[in-house]
Design an enzyme around this catalytic site. Sequence first.
Site, PDB file in Angstrom:
ATOM      1  N   GLY B  36       0.356 -35.105  -8.051  1.00  0.00           N
ATOM      2  CA  GLY B  36       1.085 -34.981  -6.792  1.00  0.00           C
ATOM      3  C   GLY B  36       2.557 -34.642  -6.957  1.00  0.00           C
ATOM      4  O   GLY B  36       2.986 -34.145  -8.002  1.00  0.00           O
ATOM      5  N   CYS B  38       5.082 -36.706  -7.163  1.00  0.00           N
ATOM      6  CA  CYS B  38       5.700 -37.581  -8.159  1.00  0.00           C
ATOM      7  C   CYS B  38       5.692 -36.950  -9.541  1.00  0.00           C
ATOM      8  O   CYS B  38       6.720 -36.816 -10.186  1.00  0.00           O
ATOM      9  CB  CYS B  38       4.955 -38.910  -8.192  1.00  0.00           C
ATOM     10  SG  CYS B  38       5.300 -39.920  -9.627  1.00  0.00           S
ATOM     11  N   GLY B 111      -8.595 -30.239   1.119  1.00  0.00           N
ATOM     12  CA  GLY B 111      -9.585 -31.090   1.779  1.00  0.00           C
ATOM     13  C   GLY B 111      -9.379 -31.119   3.280  1.00  0.00           C
ATOM     14  O   GLY B 111      -8.245 -31.122   3.764  1.00  0.00           O
ATOM     15  N   GLY B 141       0.143 -37.118   0.995  1.00  0.00           N
ATOM     16  CA  GLY B 141       1.561 -37.155   0.664  1.00  0.00           C
ATOM     17  C   GLY B 141       2.479 -36.512   1.677  1.00  0.00           C
ATOM     18  O   GLY B 141       2.214 -36.520   2.876  1.00  0.00           O
ATOM     19  N   GLY B 182      19.177 -35.989  -3.667  1.00  0.00           N
ATOM     20  CA  GLY B 182      20.461 -35.290  -3.689  1.00  0.00           C
ATOM     21  C   GLY B 182      21.368 -35.800  -4.804  1.00  0.00           C
ATOM     22  O   GLY B 182      21.999 -35.017  -5.509  1.00  0.00           O
ATOM     23  N   GLY B 263      15.248 -35.453   3.526  1.00  0.00           N
ATOM     24  CA  GLY B 263      14.117 -36.347   3.780  1.00  0.00           C
ATOM     25  C   GLY B 263      12.803 -35.605   3.601  1.00  0.00           C
ATOM     26  O   GLY B 263      12.787 -34.415   3.296  1.00  0.00           O
ATOM     27  N   ASP B 304       2.809 -41.617   1.566  1.00  0.00           N
ATOM     28  CA  ASP B 304       3.770 -40.957   2.456  1.00  0.00           C
ATOM     29  C   ASP B 304       3.168 -40.561   3.805  1.00  0.00           C
ATOM     30  O   ASP B 304       3.879 -40.094   4.692  1.00  0.00           O
ATOM     31  CB  ASP B 304       4.367 -39.712   1.777  1.00  0.00           C
ATOM     32  CG  ASP B 304       5.260 -40.067   0.596  1.00  0.00           C
ATOM     33  OD1 ASP B 304       5.389 -41.274   0.299  1.00  0.00           O
ATOM     34  OD2 ASP B 304       5.815 -39.146  -0.028  1.00  0.00           O
ATOM     35  N   LEU B 311       7.659 -44.061  -1.422  1.00  0.00           N
ATOM     36  CA  LEU B 311       7.902 -44.290  -2.842  1.00  0.00           C
ATOM     37  C   LEU B 311       6.576 -44.261  -3.581  1.00  0.00           C
ATOM     38  O   LEU B 311       5.571 -44.777  -3.078  1.00  0.00           O
ATOM     39  CB  LEU B 311       8.557 -45.662  -3.057  1.00  0.00           C
ATOM     40  CG  LEU B 311       9.967 -45.840  -2.498  1.00  0.00           C
ATOM     41  CD1 LEU B 311      10.353 -47.312  -2.455  1.00  0.00           C
ATOM     42  CD2 LEU B 311      10.967 -45.052  -3.330  1.00  0.00           C
ATOM     43  N   HIS B 435      20.535 -63.159 -25.606  1.00  0.00           N
ATOM     44  CA  HIS B 435      21.871 -62.649 -25.883  1.00  0.00           C
ATOM     45  C   HIS B 435      21.824 -61.836 -27.165  1.00  0.00           C
ATOM     46  O   HIS B 435      21.204 -62.275 -28.123  1.00  0.00           O
ATOM     47  CB  HIS B 435      22.847 -63.817 -26.047  1.00  0.00           C
ATOM     48  CG  HIS B 435      24.208 -63.371 -26.488  1.00  0.00           C
ATOM     49  ND1 HIS B 435      25.099 -62.808 -25.607  1.00  0.00           N
ATOM     50  CD2 HIS B 435      24.806 -63.370 -27.709  1.00  0.00           C
ATOM     51  CE1 HIS B 435      26.216 -62.492 -26.269  1.00  0.00           C
ATOM     52  NE2 HIS B 435      26.058 -62.815 -27.527  1.00  0.00           N
TER      53      HIS B 435
END
Lengths: 124, 457
Positions: B36, B38, B111, B141, B182, B263, B304, B311, B435
Amino acid sequence: MNFPNELLYNKEHLWVKKEGNTALVGITDYAQDQLGEIIYVDLPEVGEEFAKGEQFSVVESAKVSSDLMMPFSGTVLEINEKLDDEPQYINESPYEAWIAKFKINDEKELEDMISAEEYEASLD
Amino acid sequence: MKVVVIGAGPGGYEAAIKAAKLGAQVSVVEKDTVGGTCLNRGCIPTKALLASSEVLKLAKEGKKFGVDISGEVEANFTNIIERKNKIVSQLVKGIEFLFNKNKIKLFKGAGKLLDANRVEVVKEDGSKDILEADRIILATGSVPICPPMFNYDGKRVITSDEVLNLKEPPKSIIIVGGGVIGCEIGQFLSRLGTAVTIVEMMPHILPNEDEDVAKQLVRQFKKDKIKVITGKGITSVKVEGNKVTAGIDEQSIEAEMMMVSIGRKPFTDGLGLENAGIELDKRGRIPVNDKLETCIKGIYAIGDLIDTPFLAHVASKEGITAAENAMGADKQMKYHAVPRCVYTEPEIAAVGMTETEAKKANMSYKIGTFDFRPLGKAQAAGKIQGFVKVIADENDRLIGASIAGPNATDLLAELTLAVHLGISAKQVGNVIHPHPTLSEAIMEALHDVHGESVHKV
């Protein structure tokens, strides 16, 4: 440590050099010494307006990031672009390395600033 | 049980694998490459590009670490893009491998729902397959939003889809929208020498994130010489020859290119929702119930397509949940601990509420912060910018956290867990943190909620 007599100071360790209704603003010898090597100065933009007490710049050293607040209200006339490439210029000569030049809105607002002598006394 | 998944992005492919593992006979319909947005045009390729620009920056800063590099250090854009493509194609193969292992059938084509139990696959050559389904999971998506006024042509005026496959970096670019995309693309191009101007309509870049956190990025952008204009929108766009001119109020700015990243919107074109009886809401999203089922029994929608954060990891979790429910479970999604990551330098990562949101909700809350600067590890690594900010409610329960700084996106995991479980700042602060690590900033910020940070001045 050096605190020139002709400048005005405040307890937030800024110095102001008044020239008519404009003023150069920087940080004192004491401030640069406390901060250590300065690695970045976040300069305001020419034309930006600030109220008294509003944050106008940030000085970053390896040790600490310090917000600088306006000692009076005013508009940025010039910025010291040299500090973009050589921020450590503040360490070398704190009173040459002004951060920004402002148009002073109200000169009365400078009345609560203190003399070199008073500033130095306040450091102990 | 026959399950058909439409769309093989991070939502769809995980839904498919989960359903198969639960015993379904699964078919996946994908018109493009699996993975996709991503994997092919988003999260992963941008991270590959940013990794290259980070190496470039490090090489240029070698001297600071006592490493002298002689000769020219420069970016080879063609090779950077090639490396990115190679990483993407390896990961694509990884998903295809998982499909094979789980006996999932992949149908290459678009599809379309014919009714509530049949999906038509239209292949590139025009031929068609019809798949029977007991359950259908919609996961097609989203696509970038690009209103007509921007005169999108895919060459001078582009979206994130095209920016990842440029032949060379433009000399200058106007980026419309200072959100995640951006900011990430802006910094990448800037490091390769492009003069970047980011225009954001909201009062600050990364408008959904904590303002103090966004400020850290603005400061870095200043150092990078990236110009940021906020609180103003583009009012006109003119494309002439090899120049784009954008009007912002009375001003105008020019650049070689413009990228519109304001967007994304759900992609439902040609999905045949009407054939199954599914209607979109006003903003083009598919309404679902808390089990991710649409108004039609047996048809689920995720990622989406629905009104939840856009996300990849949200889509994946929704995919798994939808698959489980399709196979008879009764699972609900929870969104109070959704992590959000921005891979700029400094990295930005946040989970749960921001301080602004807590303020708006009139909650009583406490804040703890700690800078990375004083940490031994930060000093040693030469990455000192940024801080951790945690938010606890009146009962000390962690409800949000924001980090700006080195490795913020990985560091966030601990705080995500805490917000997810609803445990207290005290509980997490009491955990022994190793640490020297950057995670000490989290521990100190948690102690700072109670004014008990040892290292805070």
